[in-house]
Write an enzyme that holds these catalytic residues in place. Sequence first.
Site, PDB file in Angstrom:
ATOM      1  N   GLU A   1       0.807  -1.215   0.000  1.00 44.28           N
ATOM      2  CA  GLU A   1       0.000   0.000   0.000  1.00 44.28           C
ATOM      3  C   GLU A   1       0.843   1.269   0.000  1.00 44.28           C
ATOM      4  O   GLU A   1       0.568   2.208  -0.737  1.00 44.28           O
ATOM      5  CB  GLU A   1      -0.949  -0.033   1.213  1.00 44.28           C
TER       6      GLU A   1
ATOM      7  N   GLU B   1      -0.882  -9.923  14.452  1.00 43.84           N
ATOM      8  CA  GLU B   1      -0.132  -8.925  15.219  1.00 43.84           C
ATOM      9  C   GLU B   1      -0.913  -7.631  15.441  1.00 43.84           C
ATOM     10  O   GLU B   1      -0.644  -6.887  16.388  1.00 43.84           O
ATOM     11  CB  GLU B   1       1.185  -8.601  14.521  1.00 43.84           C
TER      12      GLU B   1
ATOM     13  N   ARG C   1       2.110 -20.781  26.567  1.00 47.07           N
ATOM     14  CA  ARG C   1       3.349 -20.333  25.932  1.00 47.07           C
ATOM     15  C   ARG C   1       3.037 -19.597  24.631  1.00 47.07           C
ATOM     16  O   ARG C   1       1.978 -19.818  24.019  1.00 47.07           O
ATOM     17  CB  ARG C   1       4.274 -21.520  25.636  1.00 47.07           C
TER      18      ARG C   1
ATOM     19  N   GLY D   1       0.110  -9.455  10.160  1.00 43.00           N
ATOM     20  CA  GLY D   1      -1.207  -8.949   9.797  1.00 43.00           C
ATOM     21  C   GLY D   1      -1.447  -7.662  10.548  1.00 43.00           C
ATOM     22  O   GLY D   1      -2.039  -7.673  11.630  1.00 43.00           O
TER      23      GLY D   1
ATOM     24  N   HIS E   1       9.357 -12.527  11.034  1.00 40.67           N
ATOM     25  CA  HIS E   1       9.850 -12.414   9.667  1.00 40.67           C
ATOM     26  C   HIS E   1      10.088 -13.756   8.984  1.00 40.67           C
ATOM     27  O   HIS E   1      10.373 -13.778   7.779  1.00 40.67           O
ATOM     28  CB  HIS E   1      11.135 -11.581   9.654  1.00 40.67           C
TER      29      HIS E   1
ATOM     30  N   ASP F   1       0.363  -9.893   3.449  1.00 42.05           N
ATOM     31  CA  ASP F   1      -0.883  -9.666   4.188  1.00 42.05           C
ATOM     32  C   ASP F   1      -2.130  -9.824   3.319  1.00 42.05           C
ATOM     33  O   ASP F   1      -3.240  -9.917   3.843  1.00 42.05           O
ATOM     34  CB  ASP F   1      -0.902  -8.272   4.803  1.00 42.05           C
TER      35      ASP F   1
END
Length: 343
Positions: free
Chosen positions: A103, A223, A267, A171, A273, A128
Amino acid sequence: MRVGVLTGGGDCPGLNAVIRAIVRKAERHYGDTVVGFLDGWRGVLEGEFIELDVERMRGTLPRGGTVLGTSRFSPRMYEDGMERVRSTMENTGTEALIVIGGEGTLSAGVGVGEAGAANVVGVPKTIDNDIGLTELTFGFDTAVEVATAAIDRLHTTAESHDRVMVVEVMGRHVGHIATWAGIAGGATLTLVPEEPFDINAVAETIVRRHERGRWASIVVVAEGAQPKEGTLELPEPEVDQYGHVRLGGIGQVVATEIEARTGFDTRVTVLGHIQRGGTPSALDRVLCSWYGIAAIDAVHDGDWGSMVAFQGGEMVRVRLADAVVELKPVSPALYDVARTFFA
């Protein structure tokens, strides 16, 4: 014709495959010369480039990353940014510029085209899968495969130790990776930016699951996932030098809160990445090749200000300015599919 290419924004599996396809058809079919600008828009702004040809691109189809390098530089970061772009185009004799990016990079391409600094054709790139007007961006399939493989592995360790495993995937503003990987990996719950979550409801769901004898649970978190207002306080996010919010860390927050509310050993695994690097999947290699061919064809049709897009199983062209108006969210219908399998 002398055609320029740049790759901007985050790296992504398949970038080299797109460049390779552009170079192959440009050189062998159209008789063009192709130049690659280094490190995204920085190379255009500073006049740094390399010559690209079929020989130089040999062996790059399965190679991750980008042979051109990438960055988050933008002409908008300079007062004379548009003049710099125009000067580079003129000084190098470059008649068209294929902009491969997400974008931010594509929005900069809109500005460059509207300013008359370069003849621009866009190619949508992001793991994404959030660029508008295209059903599929390259790199997404690879990222989902990586995330799914990780979830599959975490199932076995969760079951061995009777644990809750929280998996944080990429994301920023949309949850395509989380939703697809959550469905494919059999997640207990999937939390995405489009659907703010209630941490108490998350904990209660896991408790009910455990009461039914299901001790191991997998919670996939994008995320950019956000709690419902007033349900959970998150720390103020940092901002990088380009003005982008630094995301990440929501997985740890969710894991800590689940353990505190349920008492179950919890956990967290942050894939980060790993999803963006490495070899592109077979689907992405084909898609990238198709995108590259479509882009150089658009250049020779003089379809400036267009973006090549995948719609209905075909490559089409849309207006680049229209494609970057808003990000493409996860389909509510697809999220309902995921919700059906929530515990």
